[in-house]
Scaffold this active site. Structure first.
Site, PDB file in Angstrom:
ATOM      1  CD  GLU A   1      -3.065   0.779   0.096  1.00  9.39           C
ATOM      2  OE1 GLU A   1      -3.815   1.721  -0.211  1.00  9.39           O
ATOM      3  OE2 GLU A   1      -3.132  -0.350  -0.454  1.00  9.39           O
TER       4      GLU A   1
ATOM      5  CD  GLU B   1      -0.853   7.487  -2.716  1.00  9.38           C
ATOM      6  OE1 GLU B   1      -1.206   8.144  -1.719  1.00  9.38           O
ATOM      7  OE2 GLU B   1      -1.361   6.406  -3.052  1.00  9.38           O
TER       8      GLU B   1
ATOM      9  CG  ASP C   1      -5.202   2.871   4.622  1.00 10.39           C
ATOM     10  OD1 ASP C   1      -4.230   2.595   3.901  1.00 10.39           O
ATOM     11  OD2 ASP C   1      -5.256   3.885   5.328  1.00 10.39           O
TER      12      ASP C   1
END
Length: 491
Positions: free
Chosen positions: A290, A321, A475
């Site tokens: 992750e 990201e 998450d």
């Protein structure tokens, strides 16, 4: 929903007016008006249609994980209003400016304004320990401050622990407050326990909220900390050592982003040690990595090219990201400074394909293990997988999208009156190559397309209009996607 109700009300008024003005008008005209009114009143909204379709699409995988080990970043999140905390610190609004590392209250002020104005999530290291502790005390005492499980690993572990058939091992720097907040089902190795907690400050902001001239286009959050244990990934070796006894069938790893704030000399050496430690995990156990917000291109390149990415099977990331990965590696669309509003699906698809072809296992002769990327942004999610390695990905991407809607709104089931569809209705599967035009079908809301030996699954997200909490959504999305995924081939 309100627009449909307004149109229905207007039609009803028109029908009543027509009838009372001239009751001798042809009956079929009144029938048409009545039918239109009934259709409007009974037809489900596009959000309702998608929510119902998800329930059909999200089917349990034929093979399920039973033991999942998660590490290694864990902390206590202190969640406060970003604007409120800065006001409590007597900070005056300043022009937005990003800082790779925060060294003062002024740096915090500028970085917060920078990301609030873009509606983007970000995470930074606060270098001044005493300065951070003063701000942390003010945050803890701020009216309405809330304390939660924090850190990607702990949040993923907490989400996985909601499934009673799973046994979850969590390894990280776990102090007394965090241990108290964790689900009782989570197994914590004694070597992970420490006397004090690591605190992260989460400055949340709502859509439309202002800080000086900056106005947030959407709700999001800015995270910062002075966290040495997580920044050095000090529990990584402890985590890997605990796997021999626990015998997981899936490993989830996070926390690499915390190291870049320590400087090149530290992260360069520590990253090599991390690769050695990760390489000790049994080959038949898949590893999901992750990712989180980073700013050092050299550090990201080290993760991509020669260090971590080739030895993991799956990664999860968001739009910031993904674009930074491409910028660091000179990939597709790396000339973009940032995304404009909703990221273009074709451009995202180009970067995902490049990532799997450059650093993954699209070539059967490649020694790389990476075969799955779970991309999530506010409006939609994409799961890109190398053919022959993963199954049940239609259900996995839909499950990730569903949990984004329910967790943001704080509900167990999607409430169509509290969410909105923001995904594009038509898009292309590629921006760089001639690609087919694709359309979103609310009745079958996962769109599938192929590029060479990579398959893409896209699901829209029903965006919560008044989110209760934005921290940890990524998450939860990755955890849910993994729960519904089946790995076909152990590299």
């Amino acid at each position: 929903m309100w627009k449909k109700a307004l149109v229905a009300a207007l039609l009803a008024l028109v029908a009543g007016f027509v009838y009372h003005t001239d009751p001798t008008l042809p009956e079929h005209l009144l029938e048409v008006l009545s039918h239109s009114l009934a259709t409007l009143q009974e037809a489900p909204s596009v959000e309702e249609t998608i929510a119902v379709a998800w329930e059909t699409l999200i089917t349990a995988p034929g093979q399920q994980w039973s033991r999942v080990a998660v590490g290694v970043n864990a902390c206590v999140d202190v969640v406060v209003s970003g604007v409120g905390l800065l006001q409590a610190l007597a900070a005056d609004p300043r022009p937005g400016q990003d800082h790779d590392v925060l060294r003062s209250k002024e740096d915090l002020n500028e970085a917060f304004a920078h990301f609030l104005g873009r509606g983007a999530a970000a995470e930074r290291f606060f270098a001044d320990r005493e300065g951070f502790q003063r701000i942390a005390r003010a945050a803890a005492e701020y009216p309405g401050a809330q304390f939660y499980v924090g850190g990607n690993a702990a949040l993923i572990g907490q989400k996985l622990a909601t499934y009673p058939q799973l046994t979850v091992l969590l390894c990280g720097p776990i102090g007394p407050k965090l241990h108290e907040l964790l689900d009782e089902q989570i197994v914590v190795p004694p070597t992970s326990l420490q006397e004090t907690d690591e605190y992260h400050l989460i400055l949340e902001y709502k859509a439309g909220e202002q800080w000086g001239p900056a106005q947030a286009p959407q709700a999001n959050r800015f995270i910062f900390s002075h966290d040495v244990a997580n920044s050095e990934m000090s529990l990584l070796e402890t985590f890997v050592a605990s796997l021999e006894e626990f015998q997981p069938d899936l490993v989830v790893l996070s926390g690499l982003h915390m190291m870049e704030g320590q400087g090149r000399e530290l992260w360069e050496e520590r990253l090599k040690e991390a690769v050695v430690a990760i390489s000790d995990i049994r080959n038949e156990v898949p590893i999901h990595l992750e990712l989180a917000s980073m700013t050092d291109r050299d550090y990201m390149n080290s993760i991509m090219q020669e260090q971590v990415m080739p030895i993991v099977n799956s990664i999860g990331l968001n739009e910031q990201e993904l674009l930074f990965l491409s910028q660091a590696g000179s990939g597709p669309h790396s000339q973009l400074a940032s995304w404009n509003s909703v990221p273009d699906v074709g451009q995202v698809s180009d970067i995902l394909l490049w990532l799997l072809e450059t650093h993954g296992r699209t070539d059967p002769e490649s020694e790389a293990d990476l075969s799955r990327v779970h991309f999530h942004t506010l409006a939609y999610h994409i799961l890109a997988t190398v053919d022959g390695h993963w199954a049940n990905q239609e259900a996995a991407v839909a499950a990730g999208a569903r949990v984004a809607s329910t967790q943001a709104c704080g509900v167990q089931q999607v409430d169509a009156s509290r969410v909105r569809l923001r995904a594009p209705l038509r898009f292309h599967g590629s921006h760089a190559e001639p690609g087919e035009s694709l359309a979103l079908d609310p009745r079958r809301p996962v769109t599938v397309w192929h590029r060479r030996n990579v398959t893409f699954h896209l699901s829209p997200v029903l965006v919560c209009q008044q989110p209760l909490r934005t921290v940890g959504l990524g998450d939860a999305i990755s955890a849910e996607g993994l729960l519904f995924s089946v790995m076909l081939r152990r590299q």
